[in-house]
Write a protein that holds these residues in place. Structure first.
Motif: not given
Lengths: 545, 116
Positions: A198-199, A201-203, A205-206, A236, A244, A247-248, A251
């Motif tokens: 998950g982390g 994926i967030v990295v 995406l950002l 995601a 997820g 939310t993605a 974001g």
């Protein structure tokens, strides 16, 4: 966690306060995120909050939700807007959101999970169609139609309002509803591995978000780069499900809005109106396929999991059936210790009655009774462990113990048919990764099949050879050889087909289930005819070390 | 009168020992045997007054053993005990299901002894 409104008064008031705050923030955000002096926001989040609140509450509580948001709307708008306009907006927003919520209740099988393709499609179509219809009644559209709103033509005003509401409903409502339903439990349940993923994926995406929307206008020279957004979004959707994915999406939408408002990113060179339209189209075109993808994956996962449950039930049912076949032999196995216990107890009693008891003999008798009782208890425990329905529990298993258990369960039967067992079970064979009950089931079925195949074999020749050996460095092989009728020639694999049976009784599921269990253990089960008489079944399982 | 002599033929050690104890507690003397062959071998030594015979023996069926003895003119009073549910072949024998109560077993044995 959003408490259900019915819980109690305090949490209900708290919930409404959270709604008021959320709605207020949404209105102010919507108002602040406009280009120049346009009175139409890029994305009208307030309606998304309202729709989410309606979807999370029973219809009976809707008046409360509508009242709270109406008051909040007035409080948030009145510093800037006229009272008539605010009231008009409240009315049309309430109409749009309640109609959408009712349509979803009717056609989308609430609760909204976005876990099926049908629900994603119904949700997308309903929110867009109704946003488009109700946009016709908003003050800015009606007034521009009447020529009272000089900055827009009628059509442009309608398109902007419809897209502003539609995009909000598509991007924001799912996130609020899905998190509202689950609370923080999805996060609490994360395994360290899932958290790491998950982390990551967030990295991703950002990073992609900031590369696309946080850099200067040069990015606009390579419009194809916009496609970069899809790999992390697909990641995601595939791995984190609808929650997820939505939310993605939100974001990414937020990053793109922030970048575009700050004169960065690929839409920067356009006029304000085109910028807004581009952002909205970008959000809409990326959302639906990603949400659909998440739903497809979730549907497949659910199909797989229900298939797995079904297989577990079937495995258990055949185990119970096998225990039923063994029940006669097991009754006999229990009668032996019961006979010994009864005879011992009555012998002791008679010795006491006749005055010929001596303490030493009585002690031996009592010890024997205790021993036999434990033996009987072991029989019951073994049977109970075998027939109980439970979740599979994988652990390192010593196959020699598994084989001994299966032989113990079939001992009486083997004795009765007169099968002599020749077992070579070295204890130093590496363990395998597996579920002990299921593996006992496999071995037991192979033993029972072997017994049945030796029905026509002359009694002195009824022999069963059980051999356990390390196959090579990675596998352990269990071979069970009988001296029975052998497998049907030319169709040696047919015996593993469900409902294939050469017996007069039995469903013909034993070997099919056995193979499915072994396959689920990552191993192989097959049979071959011996050179002389009978057949040998082999189970190959991966060693843990 | 010497105590009655009962042969107990049962392959399960614990059951054989316990039945022996029970018979001895009732004043009988016993011989404990694990197989039908042992029974046949023991006959040369001393013929029992009664045989308690397990229906299911490793070397043969208890009823077959009884038949074999009869065919050779060795008529022994036999009480058959069984852990099985099916006792259909045994209408002419005394067949007692396991676990067997002492009153039943001792009565069956004494019944033969009295007749003898």
């Amino acid at each position: 966690m959003w408490p259900p409104l019915s819980q109690n008064r305090v949490s209900r008031i708290g919930w409404l306060a959270v709604l008021a705050l959320g709605y207020y923030v949404a209105v102010r955000l919507g108002l602040s995120f406009r280009f120049q002096n346009s009175i139409i926001g890029v994305v009208w989040i307030a309606n998304a909050v309202l729709l989410a609140a309606l979807l999370l509450t029973p219809v009976a509580r809707w008046p409360w939700v509508l009242a709270v948001t109406a008051v909040t709307h007035l409080a948030a708008m009145l510093p800037d807007a006229a009272l008539w306009r605010a009231l008009w907006q409240i009315g049309i927003n309430a109409a749009l959101t309640t109609t959408t919520a009712l349509a979803l209740r009717r056609f989308a099988d609430l609760p909204l999970t976005l876990a099926t393709r049908r629900q994603v499609l119904v949700y997308t179509v309903a929110s867009f169609a109704l946003a488009a219809v109700f946009a016709l009644g908003t003050p800015v559209v009606v007034r521009s139609a009447l020529g009272l709103e000089p900055s827009y033509t009628h059509a442009v005003a309608w398109l902007r309002v419809a897209l502003s509401n539609g995009a909000a409903l598509l991007l924001v409502t799912p996130v609020i509803v899905l998190w509202g339903q689950h609370g923080l439990t999805p996060l609490e349940r994360l395994t360290p591995r899932a958290m790491l993923e998950g982390g990551a994926i967030v990295v991703c995406l950002l990073t992609v978000g900031f590369v696309l929307f946080g850099t200067g206008s040069e990015i606009a020279r390579f419009p194809a780069l916009l496609m970069l957004i899809f790999p992390p979004l697909l990641w995601a959707a595939v791995r984190l499900g609808p929650l997820g994915a939505s939310t993605a999406l939100l974001g990414i939408a937020a990053v793109s809005a922030w970048g575009t408002a700050g004169q960065l990113g690929p839409f920067v060179a356009f006029s304000d109106a085109t910028k807004v339209l581009s952002l909205q189209l970008f959000w809409i075109t990326m959302s639906t396929p990603i949400l659909l993808m998440a739903a497809v994956i979730r549907e497949r996962e659910q199909a797989e999991s229900s298939l797995l449950t079904l297989r577990q039930h079937l495995t258990h049912a055949t185990r119970v059936a096998t225990a039923g076949e063994l029940s006669g032999a097991l009754a006999h196995e229990l009668r032996q210790p019961l006979t010994a216990i009864l005879a011992n107890a009555q012998a002791a009693r008679t010795l006491l009655d006749t005055g010929s008891a001596d303490a030493g003999e009585l002690r031996i008798i009592l010890d024997d009774i205790a021993l036999q009782d434990r033996y009987a208890a072991d029989v019951i425990t073994r049977l109970r462990a075998f027939v109980q329905e439970r979740e599979p529990h994988f652990e390192p298993i010593a196959l020699d113990v598994v084989v001994r258990d299966a032989l113990a369960l079939t001992k009486v039967l083997l004795d009765r048919i007169g099968v002599s067992v020749d077992a070579d079970l070295p204890p130093d064979v590496p363990r395998v990764w597996g579920d002990s009950v299921q593996l006992v089931q496999v071995v037991l079925n192979l033993i029972l099949n072997a017994c049945e195949s030796m029905y026509h074999t002359p009694a002195p020749e009824r022999r069963l050879r059980v051999e356990l050996a390390r196959n090579d460095t990675h596998f352990v092989e269990l071979a069970i050889a009988d001296r029975g009728d052998g497998l049907p020639l030319g169709a040696q694999d047919k015996v593993f087909e469900p409902f294939f049976t050469t017996k007069e009784t039995g469903l013909g599921l034993g070997l099919a289930i056995g193979r499915s269990i072994v396959t689920a253990h990552g191993g192989r089960l097959w049979g071959e005819n011996n050179e002389g008489r009978g057949a040998t079944f082999r189970v190959l399982l991966r060693a843990t070390a | 009168m010497t105590s009655p002599y009962v042969a107990i033929v049962e392959d399960d050690d614990s059951v054989r020992v316990a039945l022996g104890r029970l018979c001895r507690a009732y004043g009988m003397s016993t011989r404990e045997l694990a197989t039908a062959h042992e029974l046949v071998d023991s006959l040369a030594e001393r013929r029992p007054d009664c045989v308690v015979l397990d229906l299911q023996l490793p070397d043969c069926d208890g009823l077959d053993a009884d038949e074999w003895l009869r065919e050779r003119g060795i008529a022994l009073p036999v009480v058959i005990i069984t852990g099985r549910d099916d006792t259909k072949r045994s209408s002419e024998h005394v067949v007692l299901p396991k676990p067997v109560d002492d009153s039943t077993l001792i009565a069956a044995i004494r019944n033969f002894l009295d007749r003898g």
